[in-house]
Design a protein around this motif. Structure first.
Motif, mmCIF file in Angstrom:
data_model
loop_
_atom_site.group_PDB
_atom_site.id
_atom_site.type_symbol
_atom_site.label_atom_id
_atom_site.label_comp_id
_atom_site.label_asym_id
_atom_site.label_seq_id
_atom_site.Cartn_x
_atom_site.Cartn_y
_atom_site.Cartn_z
ATOM 1 N N GLN A 36 0.817 -1.212 0.000
ATOM 2 C CA GLN A 36 0.000 0.000 0.000
ATOM 3 C C GLN A 36 0.855 1.269 0.000
ATOM 4 O OE1 GLN A 36 -2.771 -0.424 3.282
ATOM 5 N NE2 GLN A 36 -4.066 -1.838 2.125
ATOM 6 N N TYR A 38 3.618 3.814 -2.762
ATOM 7 C CA TYR A 38 3.851 4.189 -4.151
ATOM 8 C C TYR A 38 4.814 3.243 -4.870
ATOM 9 C CZ TYR A 38 1.598 8.658 -3.061
ATOM 10 O OH TYR A 38 0.700 9.633 -2.692
ATOM 11 N N ARG A 41 2.040 1.544 -6.722
ATOM 12 C CA ARG A 41 0.747 2.225 -6.819
ATOM 13 C C ARG A 41 0.934 3.664 -7.266
ATOM 14 N NH1 ARG A 41 -3.271 2.435 -1.687
ATOM 15 N NH2 ARG A 41 -3.150 0.189 -2.104
ATOM 16 N N ALA A 52 -6.780 4.975 -7.480
ATOM 17 C CA ALA A 52 -5.459 4.349 -7.337
ATOM 18 C C ALA A 52 -5.322 3.220 -8.342
ATOM 19 C CB ALA A 52 -5.264 3.827 -5.923
ATOM 20 N N THR A 54 -2.932 0.003 -9.096
ATOM 21 C CA THR A 54 -1.970 -0.826 -8.365
ATOM 22 C C THR A 54 -1.451 -1.957 -9.241
ATOM 23 O OG1 THR A 54 -3.090 -0.354 -6.269
ATOM 24 C CG2 THR A 54 -1.616 -2.249 -6.317
ATOM 25 N N HIS A 81 -5.454 -0.543 -16.400
ATOM 26 C CA HIS A 81 -4.727 0.696 -16.130
ATOM 27 C C HIS A 81 -4.767 1.629 -17.326
ATOM 28 C CE1 HIS A 81 -1.982 -0.586 -12.518
ATOM 29 N NE2 HIS A 81 -3.253 -0.932 -12.347
#
Length: 217
Positions: A36, A38, A41, A52, A54, A81
């Motif tokens: 959780q 960067y 993410r 977000a 991921t 994405h």
């Protein structure tokens, strides 16, 4: 100034500010993977607000260095994405300008997260026309918590005392106070709906500001 940064997947603007303004950047390659963050993410602005994205990774029952963390090919996250980025930024001034440079990251298969992120960082730096001195760490340096940025007083590889450790300071969940980073509003596609959203993924700055993004950093 020399800074120690975690690896990042299309990291936030704050992360790239540190990259740009530092004389030397050490990119952490020996830490254990932290969920959780960067590291795998990024956060973008969509018509519905913040979203977000991921990168799924394969988890090991044993502690594994970040450089050995493998990307999971489970599901269709690459397509998801890219579709999200198209939906969020197709109307931005510079999406089409950068799309061909960035689309391959959502089409090619990469084995290791660290290598994937490193190629992303190199590409983004090229698009921003910044040329930082970046090198991976060869040993893990213990974290020393001390406010917004901690200082490592002992170096294992001959580095000067006073290395600024920002590995945990730039975080989506619990960011530390950073007096050197004061987000300034710039054009965003959905600002009329949500107001200005600070410190999003560097993609937000690229797609909305284009070559002028370097002046924001």
């Amino acid at each position: 100034m020399t800074v120690l940064l975690s690896t990042t997947f299309f990291g936030p603007i704050q992360w790239y500010q540190k990259l740009y303004r530092s004389e030397r950047v050490l990119l952490e390659a020996c830490e254990s993977f932290v969920k959780q963050t960067y590291r795998n993410r990024c956060v973008i602005a969509t018509t519905n607000g913040i979203q977000a994205l991921t990168v799924p990774v394969e988890h090991s029952p044993l502690p594994t260095s970040i450089k050995d963390i493998r990307i999971s090919n489970h599901g269709s996250w690459r397509r998801v994405h890219w579709n999200a980025l198209q939906s969020a930024y197709s109307e931005s001034p510079f999406f089409e300008y950068y799309a061909d440079d960035l689309r391959p990251f959502f089409e090619r298969d990469y084995t290791f997260l660290y290598d994937f992120n490193f190629e992303i960082i190199q590409t983004v730096c090229g698009l921003l026309d910044i040329h930082p001195h970046v090198e991976p760490t060869t040993d893990f340096l213990p974290t020393v918590s001390d406010g917004a940025s901690s200082l490592l007083s002992t170096m294992s590889d001959g580095l000067p005392v006073g290395l600024s450790d920002l590995r945990m300071a730039i975080s989506p969940k619990h960011p530390m106070t950073d007096m050197d980073f004061q987000p300034r509003p710039y054009y965003q596609v959905f600002a009329h709906k949500h107001g200005f959203l600070p410190n999003l993924s560097i993609l937000d700055l690229l797609f909305n500001m284009g070559p002028e993004g370097i002046f924001y950093l």
